[in-house]
Structures are given as C-alpha cells and as structure tokens.
Design an enzyme around this catalytic site. Sequence first.
Site, PDB file in Angstrom:
ATOM      1  N   ASP A   8       0.517  -1.019  -0.386  1.00  0.00           N
ATOM      2  CA  ASP A   8      -0.205   0.332   0.290  1.00  0.00           C
ATOM      3  C   ASP A   8       1.020   1.324   0.089  1.00  0.00           C
ATOM      4  O   ASP A   8       1.704   0.764   1.087  1.00  0.00           O
ATOM      5  CB  ASP A   8      -1.166   0.046   1.215  1.00  0.00           C
ATOM      6  CG  ASP A   8      -2.109  -1.237   1.051  1.00  0.00           C
ATOM      7  OD1 ASP A   8      -2.180  -1.822  -0.128  1.00  0.00           O
ATOM      8  OD2 ASP A   8      -2.368  -1.264   2.034  1.00  0.00           O
ATOM      9  N   ASP A 129     -15.341  -3.308  -1.348  1.00  0.00           N
ATOM     10  CA  ASP A 129     -14.822  -3.319   0.565  1.00  0.00           C
ATOM     11  C   ASP A 129     -15.841  -2.246   0.937  1.00  0.00           C
ATOM     12  O   ASP A 129     -16.772  -1.672   0.774  1.00  0.00           O
ATOM     13  CB  ASP A 129     -13.756  -1.684   0.414  1.00  0.00           C
ATOM     14  CG  ASP A 129     -12.623  -2.118  -0.789  1.00  0.00           C
ATOM     15  OD1 ASP A 129     -12.420  -3.323  -1.264  1.00  0.00           O
ATOM     16  OD2 ASP A 129     -12.086  -0.871  -1.030  1.00  0.00           O
TER      17      ASP A 129
END
EC number: 5.3.1.16
Length: 245
Positions: A8, A129
């Site tokens: 990330d 998500d």
Amino acid sequence: MILFPAIDLKNGQCVRLEQGDMTRATVFNLNPAAQAQSFAAQGFEYLHVVDLDGAFAGKPVNAEAVEAMLKTIKIPVQLGGGIRDLKTVEAWLAKGISRVIIGTAAVRDPELVKSAAKKFPGRLAVGLDARDGKVAVEGWAETSQVTVLEIAKRFEDAGVAAIIFTDIARDGLLKGLNLDATIALAEAISIPVIASGGLASIEDVKAMLTPRAKKLAGAIAGRALYDGRLDPAAALTLIRDARRS
C-alpha cells in the site's frame, strides 16, 4: 489459490493502514521497489499494489513508486487506487501492470468497468470493500447504500477477471479473514473472488485451502507478512502442496 502480498503506497512509502484510516498508517518500508523485490525473491507469484493517496485523490498519485516496482520485478502486478476512467486503465496496462482494480468507479460508473473489461479481457478486477455489508468508496471515506452482492452481480457477464472483497472492519487488524462472507459471495456469483482484510496467520492460509473455500481464487496478505506473523515460505509451501494434490 494465489497468495498476493500487498504493498500500500502513501507518500511514496510502503505502509499499512488500520481499517483504511489514513491517520492510522504504519510505515514498513521507505522503498516500495525494494519491498516488491523482496516479495518476488520470497517466491510470491503475483503482487497486489494500492495507491492509497490515489484512492482519495481520484487519480494516480504514487505513479513513480509503481513504475519503479515494475522496473524491478518480473512477477505480475495488480494495481488499484484512483483508477476512475478508461484513459487511466489504458495507461497503466501500457506501462506493464497486468491487472487494474477499479473500486469507487465500479459503484459510481459501472459502464466504465464493462467497457474496460470488454476492451481488455481478463485484465480488469473490481475491488469491493465492505463496511457492515455495504460498499465503501472514495478510499473508504464514504459508505454507499448498495451491498457487495448487488454490485458484483452487475458485472456477472462483463468479463471481469476477479472481485477483490475486503472486510474493512478487519483490515490491518490481524483478526483473521471474514471467510463466511467471502465464500457466500463466491458462491453467489460466477466471477472468481479474492479474499482481503485481516489475514493473520498460517491458519488463515490453511482455511483458504479447505474444501468449503474451493471457489476462492486467492487471498491478500499485508500486515501479517510485514510483522512476521506469517512465514512466507511456510505459506507458499502449503499452497504448492495443495495444488499438487
């Protein structure tokens, strides 16, 4: 079953967030390309990368770091974060990304996913998500009113390569994968599903290899790899052995 190590990106660095909260970021490596190289050397066969700043900005922000990774490693890379139009999809695929992940735009602009998947078959994934079953967008800053299954069903015949399903409540907290919800999704649609959020130990990898999880295409591992709770060699050996049998 593919185990994807996650990188990330925030401010050009390799970080992990807790529950997607940008204020709860731990920096694990100042050099994402070196981290990517390390994962490739450990034997991983596919890398999962998210441009966190891009997810909030709605356009690529950490492109330099991503391009440095692509120059460093030979394994395929899937990339999400800030990919909101066809031009950005095309640009990343042209630079060597194997698969782009569309998240927010899959909720806001489903036609983009359909046209991109048609133009680039097998090279587009949808990132869904969920917070309490509802899909979150804009870098998880907003929660929509639609369920993961409703969105996933929109793309049933679109040629999408995979759905990446993340349980936000578990992400970065090492609570274990939400396998019940992920398997339920995989059984309700024909698109391959990748589990994400909360992978904590070798037990999660073992659970992914049980008969009830046979429809799952893979899992994403983040913090557990960075802080040593998951031994890459042991996890990859388990997966290889399962494939052989």
